[in-house]
Motif scaffolding. Structure first.
Motif: not given
Length: 275
Positions: A247-249, A254-258
């Motif tokens: 899902t997009a969420a 995951k992108e924010i954590l990266t």
């Protein structure tokens, strides 16, 4: 919805308190430099961001726990649930939910009404089979009781036959062949009655044995179906986890954590090489 609304109101009060605290603690002078204003806004951004992030995470976890309860009940009663993720972004339905909340939980539009699940009583298929076994056992007891009655009737018929034979001998000596023929006919009728009672008894036993055999086969088939349904539920749960990770969420989180990890690495480098 009442629970979610109370949590939302509480979190908004917390955010308001963050602004009030900034006003009371920092806005004590009449003029500020650009750097001071920027520093205050950055600090406020961190606090507000943390509050909003905590609320979003808590909301997601609360929804997971709610769905877990529903899925656990569905698994207990061997039900198959289907969801349409696209309906979560249906603006018309979302507006109806908002209107529903504003009107203090009055009757919602019929488009939102969904049929309720009707769980099986007690413990599902096994409980139904146990009830069927109890019913057949009760029927078997009734047949046994009827059999005892038939045996009693058969014994009475045999006693009557014996008495009739004795009476026949007496009649042969007294009344002759004509009366003997009449008694013989009565004896034949009694023998037919005994044969009919015996046939009814054997037929009852045969029907009871067939019922028990069918019940055993149904029980084995139901157990196989139960194992198959449990396997399908396990596969469905794995598929749901896989879809959630796509899902997009999930990808956004995951992108924010990266990005956060990269920022932390950059800050560590700067702290290490900057005297």
């Amino acid at each position: 919805m009442r629970f979610a609304r109370s949590k939302r109101v509480l979190r908004l009060k917390t955010i308001d308190s963050c602004f009030e605290e900034l006003k009371d603690s920092r806005l004590v002078e009449e003029t500020f430099t650009v750097d001071e204003v920027k520093e205050m806004l950055d600090g406020l951004q961190v606090v507000v961001r943390g509050e909003v992030e905590v609320e979003l995470i808590n909301t997601a976890h609360t929804n997971v726990l709610l769905l877990r309860q529903l899925f656990s009940q569905a698994e207990k009663f061997y039900l198959r649930l289907q969801t349409d993720i696209s309906e979560l972004e249906n603006r018309e339905l979302l507006e109806q939910v908002a209107e529903f909340e504003k009107t203090d939980f009055k009757t919602l539009n019929q488009e939102l009404s969904k049929p309720k699940l009707a769980p099986l009583n007690e413990a599902g298929v096994s409980e139904l089979l146990n009830k069927e076994i109890a019913r057949l056992q009760e029927e078997n007891d009734k047949l046994k009781s009827r059999l005892r009655v038939l045996e009693s009737q058969a014994m009475s018929a045999l006693d009557e036959k014996t008495k009739a034979e004795r009476a026949l001998k007496d009649l042969q000596q007294i009344q002759g062949e004509q009366q003997v023929a009449a008694q013989s006919k009565e004896i034949s009728s009694l023998e037919d009655t005994v044969a009919a009672l015996k046939e009814d008894y054997e037929r009852s036993l045969s029907a009871n044995a067939a019922s028990q055999k069918d019940l055993k086969e149904n029980l084995i088939s139901s157990k196989h179906e139960l194992l198959r349904v449990q396997e399908q539920l396990a596969l469905a749960e794995k598929e749901l986890d896989k879809k959630f990770q796509q899902t997009a969420a999930y990808r956004n989180m995951k992108e924010i954590l990266t990005k956060k990890n990269e920022q932390i690495k950059e800050i560590r480098k700067r702290l290490k090489y900057d005297p």
